[in-house]
Design a protein around this motif. Structure first.
Motif, mmCIF file in Angstrom:
data_model
loop_
_atom_site.group_PDB
_atom_site.id
_atom_site.type_symbol
_atom_site.label_atom_id
_atom_site.label_comp_id
_atom_site.label_asym_id
_atom_site.label_seq_id
_atom_site.Cartn_x
_atom_site.Cartn_y
_atom_site.Cartn_z
ATOM 1 N N TYR A 74 -8.674 -7.856 6.683
ATOM 2 C CA TYR A 74 -7.592 -8.735 7.135
ATOM 3 C C TYR A 74 -7.864 -10.181 6.711
ATOM 4 C CZ TYR A 74 -6.843 -4.826 10.468
ATOM 5 O OH TYR A 74 -6.666 -3.608 11.059
ATOM 6 N N LEU A 75 -9.118 -10.615 6.847
ATOM 7 C CA LEU A 75 -9.470 -11.983 6.484
ATOM 8 C C LEU A 75 -9.367 -12.203 4.973
ATOM 9 C CD1 LEU A 75 -12.514 -12.456 8.879
ATOM 10 C CD2 LEU A 75 -10.315 -13.649 9.039
ATOM 11 N N MET A 76 -9.809 -11.240 4.191
ATOM 12 C CA MET A 76 -9.698 -11.356 2.732
ATOM 13 C C MET A 76 -8.232 -11.421 2.310
ATOM 14 S SD MET A 76 -12.707 -8.650 1.654
ATOM 15 C CE MET A 76 -12.631 -8.903 -0.134
ATOM 16 N N LEU A 77 -7.412 -10.583 2.937
ATOM 17 C CA LEU A 77 -5.986 -10.588 2.631
ATOM 18 C C LEU A 77 -5.355 -11.918 3.035
ATOM 19 C CD1 LEU A 77 -3.405 -9.114 1.740
ATOM 20 C CD2 LEU A 77 -3.239 -8.198 4.075
ATOM 21 N N GLY A 81 -0.367 -16.514 -2.329
ATOM 22 C CA GLY A 81 0.986 -16.200 -1.928
ATOM 23 C C GLY A 81 1.498 -14.821 -2.261
ATOM 24 N N PRO A 82 2.628 -14.723 -2.983
ATOM 25 C CA PRO A 82 3.384 -13.472 -3.116
ATOM 26 C C PRO A 82 2.600 -12.283 -3.645
ATOM 27 C CG PRO A 82 4.659 -15.329 -3.936
ATOM 28 C CD PRO A 82 3.291 -15.854 -3.656
ATOM 29 N N ARG A 83 1.563 -12.527 -4.402
ATOM 30 C CA ARG A 83 0.791 -11.412 -4.966
ATOM 31 C C ARG A 83 0.258 -10.483 -3.878
ATOM 32 N NH1 ARG A 83 -5.149 -12.138 -7.722
ATOM 33 N NH2 ARG A 83 -5.695 -9.928 -7.735
ATOM 34 N N PHE A 84 0.054 -11.005 -2.688
ATOM 35 C CA PHE A 84 -0.620 -10.226 -1.648
ATOM 36 C C PHE A 84 0.302 -9.803 -0.508
ATOM 37 C CE2 PHE A 84 -4.000 -12.671 -3.719
ATOM 38 C CZ PHE A 84 -4.863 -11.638 -4.039
ATOM 39 N N THR A 85 1.608 -9.903 -0.695
ATOM 40 C CA THR A 85 2.511 -9.443 0.352
ATOM 41 C C THR A 85 2.558 -7.911 0.376
ATOM 42 O OG1 THR A 85 4.426 -9.533 -1.121
ATOM 43 C CG2 THR A 85 3.922 -11.518 0.159
ATOM 44 N N GLY A 86 3.249 -7.364 1.374
ATOM 45 C CA GLY A 86 3.414 -5.913 1.460
ATOM 46 C C GLY A 86 2.435 -5.273 2.408
ATOM 47 N N ALA A 87 2.299 -3.968 2.275
ATOM 48 C CA ALA A 87 1.457 -3.173 3.179
ATOM 49 C C ALA A 87 0.105 -2.890 2.530
ATOM 50 C CB ALA A 87 2.153 -1.862 3.519
ATOM 51 N N ASN A 139 11.021 -14.255 2.009
ATOM 52 C CA ASN A 139 11.220 -13.820 0.634
ATOM 53 C C ASN A 139 11.159 -14.937 -0.389
ATOM 54 O OD1 ASN A 139 13.546 -15.109 1.322
ATOM 55 N ND2 ASN A 139 14.906 -13.334 1.069
ATOM 56 N N ASP A 140 10.827 -16.151 0.040
ATOM 57 C CA ASP A 140 10.725 -17.285 -0.879
ATOM 58 C C ASP A 140 9.306 -17.338 -1.441
ATOM 59 O OD1 ASP A 140 10.614 -19.679 -2.216
ATOM 60 O OD2 ASP A 140 11.282 -20.908 -0.519
ATOM 61 N N PRO A 141 9.127 -17.204 -2.752
ATOM 62 C CA PRO A 141 7.769 -17.238 -3.320
ATOM 63 C C PRO A 141 7.017 -18.530 -2.997
ATOM 64 C CG PRO A 141 9.351 -16.462 -4.947
ATOM 65 C CD PRO A 141 10.148 -16.955 -3.785
ATOM 66 N N GLN A 142 7.746 -19.592 -2.707
ATOM 67 C CA GLN A 142 7.102 -20.866 -2.382
ATOM 68 C C GLN A 142 6.933 -21.056 -0.880
ATOM 69 O OE1 GLN A 142 5.969 -22.583 -4.988
ATOM 70 N NE2 GLN A 142 6.903 -20.929 -6.198
ATOM 71 N N GLY A 143 7.434 -20.100 -0.104
ATOM 72 C CA GLY A 143 7.373 -20.228 1.351
ATOM 73 C C GLY A 143 6.287 -19.364 1.957
ATOM 74 N N PRO A 144 6.301 -19.209 3.285
ATOM 75 C CA PRO A 144 5.293 -18.367 3.953
ATOM 76 C C PRO A 144 5.430 -16.912 3.552
ATOM 77 C CG PRO A 144 6.993 -19.067 5.500
ATOM 78 C CD PRO A 144 7.237 -19.833 4.249
ATOM 79 N N ALA A 168 1.264 -17.994 6.116
ATOM 80 C CA ALA A 168 1.237 -16.528 6.049
ATOM 81 C C ALA A 168 1.204 -15.922 7.438
ATOM 82 C CB ALA A 168 0.032 -16.055 5.243
ATOM 83 N N VAL A 169 1.701 -14.677 7.510
ATOM 84 C CA VAL A 169 1.621 -13.858 8.711
ATOM 85 C C VAL A 169 1.036 -12.511 8.323
ATOM 86 C CG1 VAL A 169 2.885 -12.773 10.611
ATOM 87 C CG2 VAL A 169 3.696 -14.955 9.661
ATOM 88 N N VAL A 170 0.072 -12.046 9.102
ATOM 89 C CA VAL A 170 -0.501 -10.713 8.918
ATOM 90 C C VAL A 170 -0.191 -9.913 10.181
ATOM 91 C CG1 VAL A 170 -2.590 -9.348 8.567
ATOM 92 C CG2 VAL A 170 -2.346 -11.574 7.430
ATOM 93 N N VAL A 171 0.591 -8.842 10.027
ATOM 94 C CA VAL A 171 0.964 -7.978 11.142
ATOM 95 C C VAL A 171 0.075 -6.738 11.120
ATOM 96 C CG1 VAL A 171 2.788 -6.566 12.167
ATOM 97 C CG2 VAL A 171 3.349 -8.796 11.162
ATOM 98 N N VAL A 172 -0.635 -6.499 12.205
ATOM 99 C CA VAL A 172 -1.560 -5.368 12.291
ATOM 100 C C VAL A 172 -0.831 -4.185 12.916
ATOM 101 C CG1 VAL A 172 -3.762 -4.559 13.204
ATOM 102 C CG2 VAL A 172 -3.501 -6.958 12.509
#
Length: 394
Positions: free
Chosen positions: A240-243, A251-257, A179-184, A128-132
């Motif tokens: 940020y840590l919880m996300l 995975g995908p459930r938590f993508t987006g803004a 965009n791969d549900p099985q990827g980062p 995962a990547v989290v962009v602040v």
């Protein structure tokens, strides 16, 4: 979710933090080490007076020098290492500096985001990547209600628009390469004005106040009636840590803004925060004066709606604005008295914050979460956003 769940998700993970020598990045790196993560930081050199140097952070993490404006510099700092999780926090974050160097601002906040994401997508094993980014990524219409993740992006100044652009870059990379549900997975996070120990930045309200009071001169307040969502630095970092834990494990459930803003009661004007700080300093120094220095215009009202984080993650603020100011002043008072003990004191502040968080969570557990946070102060909107504005990316 409590800290034990964070430790379960993140302990032993290889974590990269860009901007670890900055104020927020330093606190995040310290908390990640407490959780048992293997932390590497890439950043420019820290300022002489900084949280990083105060707590001797680079004795605890693998600190490396690199410039995100250059793919060659950043990749040389990474040196081929792979990571499970990336927190991109490096940025030009001082609004007035952005006016002084707008091109440099866009290079750091926009091009730099693309450089980090391009490097990250080539890492094997990445989860995962989290962009602040910032609460200022929204087109600010001076609404009395908080902005939601689906609201339009914009910005009338270099800093705000650069953060909106960073959101657009992240959204494009998410749709094209993550965009791969099985990827980062990739998410962006937006928070308000943070305060806390170890922030000595210029042109920031509380550091300016503390510095002036320590030097025995009056602090100068600009825009005293401007309302900001003040929050202690540990509040959004917990989000940020919880996300990140959710992204790594589900995975995908938590993508987006995601918004991680303070409670409505903590969104107070500049002069109110200044008075709280003056009281905590117990009258040390001659107080403050209100002065218009002819600087660039600033927004007068900005709030975030963090209902999504409350419903999906169980995140909400646990500190009042007064508690946030108290903890900030206590850190600086301790540093002035016993600088050698400030790393231990910082860890104690994290531990005390965790206790407060888990106490609030336990009380909240009996009440199922609904569409509105009980403390968010969400107000129904009476008019639709203009269709001519830039579409938001979520």
């Amino acid at each position: 979710m409590g800290e034990a769940a964070l430790r379960k998700a993140l302990s032993g993970r290889r974590v990269l933090v860009t901007g670890h020598t900055g104020f927020k990045g330093g606190w995040l790196a310290l908390w990640l080490r407490r959780l048992g993560a293997d932390v590497t930081g890439v950043s420019l050199a820290p300022e002489t007076r900084s949280f990083c140097n105060a707590v001797r952070l680079e004795e605890l993490v693998d600190g490396r020098r690199g410039d995100i404006r250059s793919a060659e510099s950043f990749e040389a700092a990474i040196d081929g290492r792979n990571f499970d999780l990336v927190f991109h926090m490096a940025a030009q974050a001082i609004v007035r500096d952005c006016y002084r160097d707008p091109v440099g601002t866009y290079m750091t906040n926009v091009l730099g985001t693309a450089v980090v994401l391009q490097t990250a997508r080539r890492m094997s094993g990445l989860k995962a990547v989290v962009v602040v980014t910032s609460d200022k990524c929204y087109e600010n219409l001076e609404w009395t209600w908080g902005y939601r993740e689906g609201d339009a992006l914009g910005g009338h100044d270099p800093y705000s628009s650069s953060k909106a652009c960073a959101e657009l870059v992240a959204a494009a990379y998410r749709a094209s390469f993550f965009n791969d549900p099985q990827g980062p997975q990739l998410a962006t996070v937006r928070a308000g004005n943070v305060i806390g120990g170890g922030d000595w930045s210029t042109d920031r309200l509380l550091p300016d106040l503390i510095r002036a009071m320590e030097e025995g001169r009056p602090a100068r307040l600009r825009n005293p009636r401007s309302v900001r969502p003040w929050q202690h630095v540990l509040e959004p970092l917990r989000g940020y840590l919880m996300l990140a834990a959710g992204l790594v494990e589900e995975g995908p459930r938590f993508t987006g803004a995601w918004n991680f803003g303070c409670d409505r009661d903590a969104a107070v004007d500049v002069v109110t925060l200044a008075r709280l700080a003056a009281r905590e300093m117990k009258g040390k120094g001659p107080g403050f004066v209100i002065e218009n220095d002819g600087g660039p215009p600033e927004s007068t009202l900005l709030r975030l709606d963090s209902t999504k984080a409350y419903v999906e993650l169980g995140w909400k603020s646990v500190l009042s604005v007064k508690e946030a100011v108290t903890d900030t002043v206590a850190w600086h008072r301790t540093f002035a008295r016993e600088p050698a003990s400030i790393a231990e004191f910082s860890l104690r502040q994290i531990a005390a914050y965790v206790q407060r968080w888990e106490k609030v969570s336990a009380l909240d557990f009996a009440s199922p979460r609904t569409g509105t946070s009980p403390r968010s102060g969400t107000v129904p909107r009476t008019r639709a956003p203009s269709k001519t504005r830039v579409a938001a990316c979520v």
